[in-house]
Design an enzyme around this catalytic site. Structure first.
Site, PDB file in Angstrom:
ATOM      1  N   LYS A 195       0.885  -1.180   0.000  1.00  0.00           N
ATOM      2  CA  LYS A 195       0.000   0.000   0.000  1.00  0.00           C
ATOM      3  C   LYS A 195       0.916   1.221   0.000  1.00  0.00           C
ATOM      4  O   LYS A 195       1.462   1.604   1.023  1.00  0.00           O
ATOM      5  CB  LYS A 195      -0.885  -0.007   1.264  1.00  0.00           C
ATOM      6  CG  LYS A 195      -2.228   0.694   1.090  1.00  0.00           C
ATOM      7  CD  LYS A 195      -2.140   2.168   0.711  1.00  0.00           C
ATOM      8  CE  LYS A 195      -1.899   3.065   1.913  1.00  0.00           C
ATOM      9  NZ  LYS A 195      -1.686   4.476   1.504  1.00  0.00           N
ATOM     10  N   GLU A 270       9.074   0.907  11.480  1.00  0.00           N
ATOM     11  CA  GLU A 270      10.144   1.906  11.370  1.00  0.00           C
ATOM     12  C   GLU A 270       9.475   3.274  11.387  1.00  0.00           C
ATOM     13  O   GLU A 270       8.794   3.652  10.428  1.00  0.00           O
ATOM     14  CB  GLU A 270      10.940   1.692  10.089  1.00  0.00           C
ATOM     15  CG  GLU A 270      11.722   0.391  10.163  1.00  0.00           C
ATOM     16  CD  GLU A 270      12.498   0.068   8.907  1.00  0.00           C
ATOM     17  OE1 GLU A 270      12.500   0.875   7.974  1.00  0.00           O
ATOM     18  OE2 GLU A 270      13.078  -1.020   8.880  1.00  0.00           O
ATOM     19  N   CYS A 303      13.643  10.489   8.074  1.00  0.00           N
ATOM     20  CA  CYS A 303      13.389   9.979   9.430  1.00  0.00           C
ATOM     21  C   CYS A 303      14.644  10.010  10.279  1.00  0.00           C
ATOM     22  O   CYS A 303      14.589  10.237  11.481  1.00  0.00           O
ATOM     23  CB  CYS A 303      12.839   8.562   9.358  1.00  0.00           C
ATOM     24  SG  CYS A 303      13.945   7.415   8.506  1.00  0.00           S
ATOM     25  N   GLU A 401       8.715  15.518  16.377  1.00  0.00           N
ATOM     26  CA  GLU A 401       9.289  15.416  15.035  1.00  0.00           C
ATOM     27  C   GLU A 401       8.632  16.451  14.115  1.00  0.00           C
ATOM     28  O   GLU A 401       7.411  16.452  13.951  1.00  0.00           O
ATOM     29  CB  GLU A 401       9.053  14.007  14.481  1.00  0.00           C
ATOM     30  CG  GLU A 401       9.712  13.782  13.145  1.00  0.00           C
ATOM     31  CD  GLU A 401       9.385  12.414  12.545  1.00  0.00           C
ATOM     32  OE1 GLU A 401       8.207  12.030  12.530  1.00  0.00           O
ATOM     33  OE2 GLU A 401      10.319  11.736  12.083  1.00  0.00           O
TER      34      GLU A 401
END
Ligand code: NAD
Length: 514
Positions: A195, A270, A303, A401
């Site tokens: 996906k 992750e 990331c 973040e």
């Protein structure tokens, strides 16, 4: 089986289910069981380059997910039963196909998510090919374990493919992050439902073409396009899925874990980060400046980015002066231009989110030493590379973040304080240490809580090494044999020395009761 796209080059327009992006024909339907499948519903794929809709993409839901999982289940027994060398040969052809189409993949990815064309050409797309080639080789060599001898019993450890893997990916490096999961999953004999991210869905479709041309059997790789709630959620909850490999944000990870819980499906997550970059006074400052400025790559939408710069007081002003001078020369602009260093953010909603973080940080008392807001000269989705000082301890900009070109700078007096500040985060994806003292490097790297610690370097990542995050940055490790631990059911078969009618078939020795 494939519908070939015949776009009209004269008008630049193409048939429904198809798009022409940077001159590259892209099928915007799903890829299920070796066929293109359209949905009644669709979504507009907006390019960050000019905020124009560049493709109408099929929006899958529970029915498409069900069909894809069914196709993957049907394809599984034959794919799993192939000798590993035969699977590896197909995956090497996939790698060849990617290498042959690097330019197409690079151009489409750049238009789709705004990341730099030059990076895709040089490093990202070659790495996509490597994700298949490496795991093909590695599975052939390492997908096995020597027998163990325990109290006269022979223990045979085998790696049995687990079944159907759901791979759900984010937009910041969509094809690289998808194939880093798909490569090892297919090498072990699993089948996959991918996906892709709705903000950058197109290269997943080109990957389906490449795998088809390479002879990957129908149903071994399936692609269901769609939104997170529309297609991702039913995939995460589907009882026919045996593993979920997710890369993305922490809140989504929580939703996926909850959806998968009733099926007790192993998860590999992750997730995000708030990684520190520690610069000690004994560091090579030229190297430190390079490493800090590197954090603006992909407009900070990485990331692993080391966005919290922690610098020893004695060298803080000098480091900052040099960083600001150098980062001030970064060229912002069209990501397709080879001279551009920093492209646009991925989309309007994300741009507003990043802007909001910086506005609140400034209100909280942070001081910009570089940038501090949108690049008004360029307009669009260009956010100026930003460095903030004096953010109050514990404030949002130091803990959450941002996922944009925004660094914070804090100072420390000594090593113990540096380690404490570095570890003062709920995340634990990576950490970077810059020091000229080897003993300090050993001490500090040993005390940092992070899945990866880089000393005097950044972003060096071998596919054989473990990768993943501690704390809120993830669950599990992948890479090399760690990938096989996740994508396989590891089985121990214990053979007794007694009970054979003839020779012990596992050792060739004469049976004791024969
Ligand atoms: P996101 O979590 O919003 O979306 C990721 C994927 O999950 C998308 O495909 C989305 O459609 C899907 N999704 C959304 N809701 C879902 C649901 N309820 N069920 C199933 N799937 C759903 O993340 P994003 O904004 O696309 O990506 C940015 C995030 O990814 C950042 O936090 C970044 O740090 C992280 N990231 C982590 C790594 C890593 O390796 N650790 C790498 C790249 C990005």
């Amino acid at each position: 089986m494939e519908d070939r796209l015949e776009p009209s080059r004269s008008t630049g327009r193409s048939a429904p289910g198809h798009a022409l992006v940077e001159g590259v024909a892209v099928d915007t339907r799903h890829w299920i069981g070796g066929r293109r499948v359209a949905s009644a519903a669709g979504f507009g794929d907006v390019s960050p380059v000019d905020e124009q809709v560049i493709a109408e993409v099929s929006a899958g839901g529970p029915a498409e997910v069900d069909a894809a999982v069914g196709a993957a289940r049907t394809a599984f027994p034959a794919w799993a039963a192939l000798p590993v060398a035969e699977r590896a040969a197909v995956l090497r052809r996939v790698a060849d196909g990617i290498e042959a189409r690097v330019e197409d993949l690079a151009r489409v990815e750049t238009r789709d998510n705004g990341s730099l064309l030059r990076s895709h050409r040089r490093s990202v797309m070659p790495r996509v090919a490597a994700n298949f080639r490496f795991f093909a080789d590695f599975a052939e060599k390492e997908l096995g374990h020597p027998d163990l001898e325990v109290r006269g019993h022979r223990e045979r450890v085998t790696y049995d493919p687990a079944g159907v893997v759901a791979v759900i990916t984010p937009w910041n490096a969509p094809l690289m992050l998808a194939t880093w999961r798909i490569g090892p999953a297919l090498a072990t004999g699993d089948t996959v439902v991918l996906k892709p991210p709705e903000w950058a869905p197109l290269t997943a479709s080109l990957l389906a073409d490449v795998t088809d041309e390479a002879g990957l059997p129908p149903g071994v790789l399936n692609v269901v396009q769609g939104t997170g709630p529309g297609a991702g959620a039913p995939l995460a909850a589907h009882p026919g899925v045996d593993r979920i490999a997710f890369t993305g944000s922490v809140p989504t990870a929580g939703r996926i874990a909850a959806a998968a819980a009733p099926n007790v499906v192993p998860l590999s997550f992750e997730l995000g980060g708030k990684s520190p970059l520690l610069v000690f006074a004994d560091a090579d400052l030229d190297l430190a400046v390079d490493l800090v400025v590197e954090q603006f790559d992909n407009a900070g939408q990485v990331c692993l980015a080391a966005v919290r710069v922690l610098v020893q007081e004695d060298v803080a002003d000098e480091l900052l002066r040099r960083v600001v001078e150098r980062a001030g020369r970064l060229r912002q602009g069209d990501p397709r231009d080879p001279a551009t260093d920093v492209g646009p953010l991925v989309g309007r909603a994300h741009f507003e989110r990043v802007s909001g973080f910086v506005e609140r940080a400034l209100r909280d008392g942070a001081r910009p030493v570089l940038g501090g807001g949108p690049n008004r000269e360029l307009g669009g989705l260009h956010f100026a590379p930003t460095i903030l000082r004096d953010a109050p301890p514990g404030s949002e900009i130091l803990t959450e973040e941002v996922f944009g070109p925004v660094l914070t700078v804090q100072t420390f007096a000594g090593e113990a304080q540096a380690v404490a500040m570095a570890n003062d985060t709920a995340y634990g994806l990576a950490a970077t240490v810059v020091t000229g003292d080897r003993a300090r490097a050993e001490r500090v790297s040993g005390r940092l809580r992070a899945g990866t610690v880089w000393v005097n370097c950044f972003f060096v990542r071998d596919l054989a090494a473990p990768f993943g995050g501690s704390g809120r940055s993830g669950i599990g490790r992948e890479g090399g044999a760690w990938s096989f631990d996740f994508y396989c059911d590891v089985k121990n078969s214990v053979f007794a020395p007694a009970g054979w009618t003839g020779d012990d078939p596992t050792t060739g020795e004469a049976g004791r009761h024969g």
